[in-house]
Design a protein around this motif. Structure first.
Motif, PDB file in Angstrom:
ATOM      1  N   UNK A 186       0.850  -1.186   0.000  1.00 32.99           N
ATOM      2  CA  UNK A 186       0.000   0.000   0.000  1.00 32.99           C
ATOM      3  C   UNK A 186       0.893   1.246   0.000  1.00 32.99           C
ATOM      4  N   UNK A 187       0.600   2.156  -0.901  1.00 34.57           N
ATOM      5  CA  UNK A 187       1.340   3.422  -1.022  1.00 34.57           C
ATOM      6  C   UNK A 187       2.821   3.220  -1.364  1.00 34.57           C
ATOM      7  N   UNK A 188       3.161   2.053  -1.952  1.00 32.72           N
ATOM      8  CA  UNK A 188       4.544   1.811  -2.348  1.00 32.72           C
ATOM      9  C   UNK A 188       4.613   1.517  -3.842  1.00 32.72           C
ATOM     10  N   UNK A 189       5.684   1.941  -4.453  1.00 32.17           N
ATOM     11  CA  UNK A 189       5.925   1.645  -5.864  1.00 32.17           C
ATOM     12  C   UNK A 189       7.201   0.825  -5.961  1.00 32.17           C
ATOM     13  N   UNK A 190       7.059  -0.454  -6.306  1.00 35.33           N
ATOM     14  CA  UNK A 190       8.225  -1.320  -6.392  1.00 35.33           C
ATOM     15  C   UNK A 190       8.757  -1.674  -5.014  1.00 35.33           C
ATOM     16  N   UNK A 191       9.980  -2.203  -4.984  1.00 40.99           N
ATOM     17  CA  UNK A 191      10.580  -2.548  -3.699  1.00 40.99           C
ATOM     18  C   UNK A 191      10.066  -3.857  -3.144  1.00 40.99           C
ATOM     19  N   UNK A 192      10.568  -4.204  -1.964  1.00 39.00           N
ATOM     20  CA  UNK A 192      10.264  -5.495  -1.344  1.00 39.00           C
ATOM     21  C   UNK A 192       8.996  -5.474  -0.509  1.00 39.00           C
ATOM     22  N   UNK A 193       8.431  -4.338  -0.273  1.00 35.46           N
ATOM     23  CA  UNK A 193       7.235  -4.273   0.554  1.00 35.46           C
ATOM     24  C   UNK A 193       7.580  -4.183   2.032  1.00 35.46           C
ATOM     25  N   UNK A 194       6.631  -3.741   2.826  1.00 35.11           N
ATOM     26  CA  UNK A 194       6.830  -3.576   4.262  1.00 35.11           C
ATOM     27  C   UNK A 194       6.233  -4.776   4.994  1.00 35.11           C
ATOM     28  N   UNK A 195       7.018  -5.443   5.812  1.00 32.56           N
ATOM     29  CA  UNK A 195       6.565  -6.645   6.512  1.00 32.56           C
ATOM     30  C   UNK A 195       5.574  -6.265   7.606  1.00 32.56           C
ATOM     31  N   UNK A 196       4.423  -6.919   7.594  1.00 31.72           N
ATOM     32  CA  UNK A 196       3.387  -6.646   8.592  1.00 31.72           C
ATOM     33  C   UNK A 196       2.722  -7.942   9.037  1.00 31.72           C
ATOM     34  N   UNK A 197       1.967  -7.852  10.129  1.00 33.20           N
ATOM     35  CA  UNK A 197       1.193  -8.999  10.612  1.00 33.20           C
ATOM     36  C   UNK A 197      -0.255  -8.581  10.817  1.00 33.20           C
ATOM     37  N   UNK A 198      -1.129  -9.560  10.813  1.00 33.55           N
ATOM     38  CA  UNK A 198      -2.560  -9.308  10.994  1.00 33.55           C
ATOM     39  C   UNK A 198      -3.152 -10.452  11.795  1.00 33.55           C
ATOM     40  N   UNK A 199      -3.860 -10.124  12.875  1.00 29.33           N
ATOM     41  CA  UNK A 199      -4.517 -11.142  13.694  1.00 29.33           C
ATOM     42  C   UNK A 199      -5.988 -11.254  13.306  1.00 29.33           C
ATOM     43  N   UNK A 200      -6.430 -12.478  13.044  1.00 25.54           N
ATOM     44  CA  UNK A 200      -7.827 -12.708  12.663  1.00 25.54           C
ATOM     45  C   UNK A 200      -8.333 -13.986  13.326  1.00 25.54           C
ATOM     46  N   UNK A 201      -9.648 -14.159  13.279  1.00 23.32           N
ATOM     47  CA  UNK A 201     -10.270 -15.325  13.904  1.00 23.32           C
ATOM     48  C   UNK A 201     -10.461 -16.482  12.927  1.00 23.32           C
ATOM     49  N   UNK A 202     -10.515 -16.186  11.646  1.00 24.67           N
ATOM     50  CA  UNK A 202     -10.698 -17.220  10.633  1.00 24.67           C
ATOM     51  C   UNK A 202     -10.068 -16.741   9.329  1.00 24.67           C
ATOM     52  N   UNK A 203      -9.772 -17.704   8.462  1.00 26.82           N
ATOM     53  CA  UNK A 203      -9.096 -17.383   7.197  1.00 26.82           C
ATOM     54  C   UNK A 203      -9.769 -18.136   6.057  1.00 26.82           C
ATOM     55  N   UNK A 204     -10.007 -17.422   4.956  1.00 28.76           N
ATOM     56  CA  UNK A 204     -10.476 -18.057   3.719  1.00 28.76           C
ATOM     57  C   UNK A 204      -9.345 -17.964   2.705  1.00 28.76           C
ATOM     58  N   UNK A 205      -8.865 -19.118   2.271  1.00 33.07           N
ATOM     59  CA  UNK A 205      -7.804 -19.169   1.270  1.00 33.07           C
ATOM     60  C   UNK A 205      -8.393 -19.152  -0.123  1.00 33.07           C
ATOM     61  N   UNK A 206      -8.242 -18.026  -0.815  1.00 33.00           N
ATOM     62  CA  UNK A 206      -8.741 -17.865  -2.184  1.00 33.00           C
ATOM     63  C   UNK A 206      -7.588 -17.462  -3.083  1.00 33.00           C
ATOM     64  N   UNK A 207      -6.399 -17.994  -2.772  1.00 33.35           N
ATOM     65  CA  UNK A 207      -5.169 -17.531  -3.421  1.00 33.35           C
ATOM     66  C   UNK A 207      -4.666 -18.462  -4.517  1.00 33.35           C
ATOM     67  N   UNK A 208      -5.590 -19.133  -5.211  1.00 32.62           N
ATOM     68  CA  UNK A 208      -5.249 -19.819  -6.447  1.00 32.62           C
ATOM     69  C   UNK A 208      -4.559 -21.160  -6.297  1.00 32.62           C
ATOM     70  N   UNK A 209      -4.139 -21.688  -7.452  1.00 33.06           N
ATOM     71  CA  UNK A 209      -3.591 -23.037  -7.507  1.00 33.06           C
ATOM     72  C   UNK A 209      -2.306 -23.188  -6.706  1.00 33.06           C
TER      73      UNK A 209
END
Length: 462
Positions: A186-209
Motif C-alpha cells: 500500500x502506497x509503495x511503488x516497487x521494492x520489497x514491501x513492508x513486513x506486517x502482521x494481521x490477527x484474525x479469527x478465521x481465514x479463507x484461502x482464495x489464493x489460487x492453484x
C-alpha cells in the motif's frame, strides 16, 4: 513475437492422489460414527468487537467471499498482491452468474450466442441453435471482473490490502487468533514491501492453484494443468467474425487432453490452450492452435502473453480448524470444460455465508463445524457436475477418433439443449426418456465408429 518464461509451479504434483474426487466416506454403524462438531450458540460470544476474517486472494472467489462477509457484519480483510491481475482465462461465465452476483452488463465484453466446435479433421459443428433470444454466454476480462468484485466488497466495508501473503501462525486453542504475515505494498511503488502482521479469527484461502494458505494447513498436492493464452489484436473485419462467436478446437495437435480456444474480448481475441500430461510442450500446442485459426486471425498482433496453473481436482484437504479453501485454491475447476470462474465465486460466497451464519453476523467465534457446513453443501450441490465432466473427459479426450465422435454428438440439438441449459443455469436438467435413449444409442454408435477408425489408423502407422 512476444514470449513468456513459464514459472516453476511449486507445490503441485504431477500425479493424482489415490483418493477419487470428492471421495465418499464409508458409512459406519450408528454406534461408531464420529462425533460431529456442533457450532453456533455454544461458541464464545465476542466482547467489544466483531469476528475478524482474512480473505487471502482477490479473484472471483476472494471478492465474492469478502463482500458476503462484510455484508454479514464480519470485520473483513482482503489481501491481494496483484490488483491488476490478468489471469490467463477464457473468461466465459454462465448467464445465471450475471443475475446471481448482480453483475453490471458493461463489464461483459461479449455476449456469445454461437460456438463452433472444431474436430481434429477440422469438421466444424455450430452450437447454439437451442438458445432463447435472451440467453448467452458472457465473456469477461478477469482484470475487469476481479477489480469490480473487490471494489464492491470494499464499498460494503471490507478492507482491501495491497499485500503479498507469506505465511500464517496456527493458534494452539480454539479462541486464539491466526497471525498472518504479509508484505504490504500500500502506497509503495516497487521494492520489497513492508513486513506486517494481521490477527484474525478465521481465514479463507482464495489464493489460487499455488495457494500459500493451502500449504499452511498441509492441504496436500494435486494434479494441475498449464493454461497458456495470448491476447491477439486482430483487424476490425476479422473481429466482426467473432462478434458473438467463440471457437473450441480439439485434437492431439492443440492438446492431448484438453482443447484450444479462440474467445472474443472487448477489442481483441484470446487464443489459448492447456494440458496436464505434456506441460513441456505447451508452446507447441499453442502454435498449433494459432495455426488452426490462422485464416481468421491473420494480421493479428500479440498484445499480451499469459500462463498459469489450473487445478484438475479438489485438494485432499479443504478445511482445517477455522481455515477453509475456496476457488482454485480448493481445486474447483471442472474437467472437460475447464470452467472455474462461477465455481470460484460461488464457493467463496458459500463459505462466507457459512461463517456469517455460524458467527450470528459476526457476534460469536466460529468453529470448524461452521465452516464444514460450507463443504457439505458444496459437495452435495456440485459433486455430480464434477463427476460427469470427469467421465466425459476420460471418454472423449483420449484419442482423435474419440474427439471426432464427441464433435459429431455436439451436432445433435438435444445434446445442445441439455448442455446449454445445464451450463447457463447450473442445474441438472431433467431429460426426455425417449431422447435420452436415442442419445445413448447414438453415443455408442459414435464410439464404435471412433474405435474402428482408431484401429485402422493404428494399422497405417505400423
Amino acid at each position: 513475437m512476444n514470449s513468456i518464461a513459464l514459472k516453476t509451479f511449486v507445490g503441485l504434483r504431477q500425479t493424482s492422489p489415490d483418493a477419487p474426487h470428492f471421495a465418499a466416506r464409508p458409512r459406519l454403524p450408528p454406534s461408531h460414527r464420529k462425533l460431529r462438531i456442533v457450532a453456533g450458540k455454544f461458541s464464545q460470544k465476542l466482547q467489544g468487537r466483531n469476528l475478524r476474517v482474512a480473505v487471502v486472494g482477490g479473484g472471483p472467489a476472494g471478492g465474492a467471499a469478502a463482500e458476503a462477509l462484510a455484508k454479514g457484519g464480519v470485520e473483513t480483510f482482503l489481501i491481494e498482491r496483484k490488483l491488476d491481475n490478468c489471469k490467463p482465462c477464457g473468461g466465459a461465465i454462465p448467464l445465471c452468474m450475471v443475475g446471481e452476483f448482480d453483475l453490471p452488463l458493461d463489464i461483459i465484453d461479449r455476449r456469445v450466442t454461437k460456438m463452433k466446435m472444431i474436430s481434429p479433421s477440422n469438421v466444424a459443428v455450430d452450437i447454439g441453435r437451442t438458445l432463447k433470444p435472451h440467453e448467452y454466454i458472457g465473456m469477461v476480462r478477469r482484470e475487469v471482473l476481479d477489480a469490480y468484485l473487490r471494489e464492491r466488497a470494499k464499498e460494503n466495508g471490507a478492507s482491501v490490502i495491497n499485500g503479498l501473503f507469506m505465511k500464517m501462525d496456527i493458534p494452539k486453542d480454539n479462541n486464539s487468533p491466526y497471525v498472518l504475515h504479509y508484505s504490504s505494498y500500500d502506497n509503495k511503488i516497487g521494492g520489497a514491501g513492508e513486513k506486517r502482521t494481521l490477527e484474525v479469527d478465521a481465514v479463507i484461502g482464495a489464493d489460487g492453484a499455488n495457494s500459500r494458505v493451502a500449504k499452511s494447513i498441509d492441504a496436500g498436492e494435486y494434479e494441475y494443468a498449464i493454461a497458456f493464452q495470448e491476447r491477439v489484436k486482430i483487424p476490425d473485419d476479422k473481429m466482426a467474425y467473432y462478434e458473438d462467436l467463440a471457437e473450441m478446437y480439439v485434437g492431439d495437435d492443440v492438446s492431448p487432453d484438453f482443447y484450444g480456444w479462440v474467445f472474443p474480448k472487448c477489442d481483441h481475441v484470446a487464443v489459448g490452450t492447456g494440458t496436464v500430461t505434456h506441460k513441456g510442450d505447451i508452446k507447441k500446442f499453442q502454435l498449433a492452435t494459432r495455426k488452426r485459426a490462422e485464416e481468421k486471425i491473420l494480421g493479428g498482433k500479440i498484445i499480451r502473453v499469459e500462463a498459469h496453473p489450473i487445478p484438475e481436482h479438489p485438494r485432499p484437504r479443504r478445511l482445517l480448524g477455522r481455515v477453509a479453501l475456496v476457488g482454485d485454491a480448493a481445486g474447483y475447476v471442472t474437467k472437460c470444460s475447464g470452467e472455474g470462474i462461477y465455481f470460484a465465486a460461488k464457493s467463496g460466497r458459500m463459505c462466507a455465508e457459512a461463517i456469517v451464519e455460524g458467527s450470528e453476523n459476526g457476534k460469536r467465534m466460529v468453529e470448524e463445524g461452521d465452516l464444514r457446513k460450507y463443504l457439505e453443501k458444496w459437495d452435495k450441490t456440485y459433486w455430480p457436475t464434477y463427476k460427469v465432466l470427469d467421465v466425459l473427459q476420460k471418454v472423449f479426450y483420449r484419442s482423435n477418433p474419440a474427439r471426432e465422435a464427441f464433435v459429431e454428438m455436439c451436432a445433435d440439438e438435444y445434446v445442445q439443449k441439455m448442455t446449454f441449459d445445464s451450463y447457463l443455469y447450473k442445474t441438472v436438467v431433467p431429460g426426455n426418456p425417449l431422447e435420452d435413449l436415442k442419445l445413448a444409442i447414438n453415443t455408442i454408435g459414435s464410439l464404435v465408429r471412433a474405435s474402428a477408425i482408431r484401429r485402422e489408423m493404428n494399422k497405417l502407422n505400423v
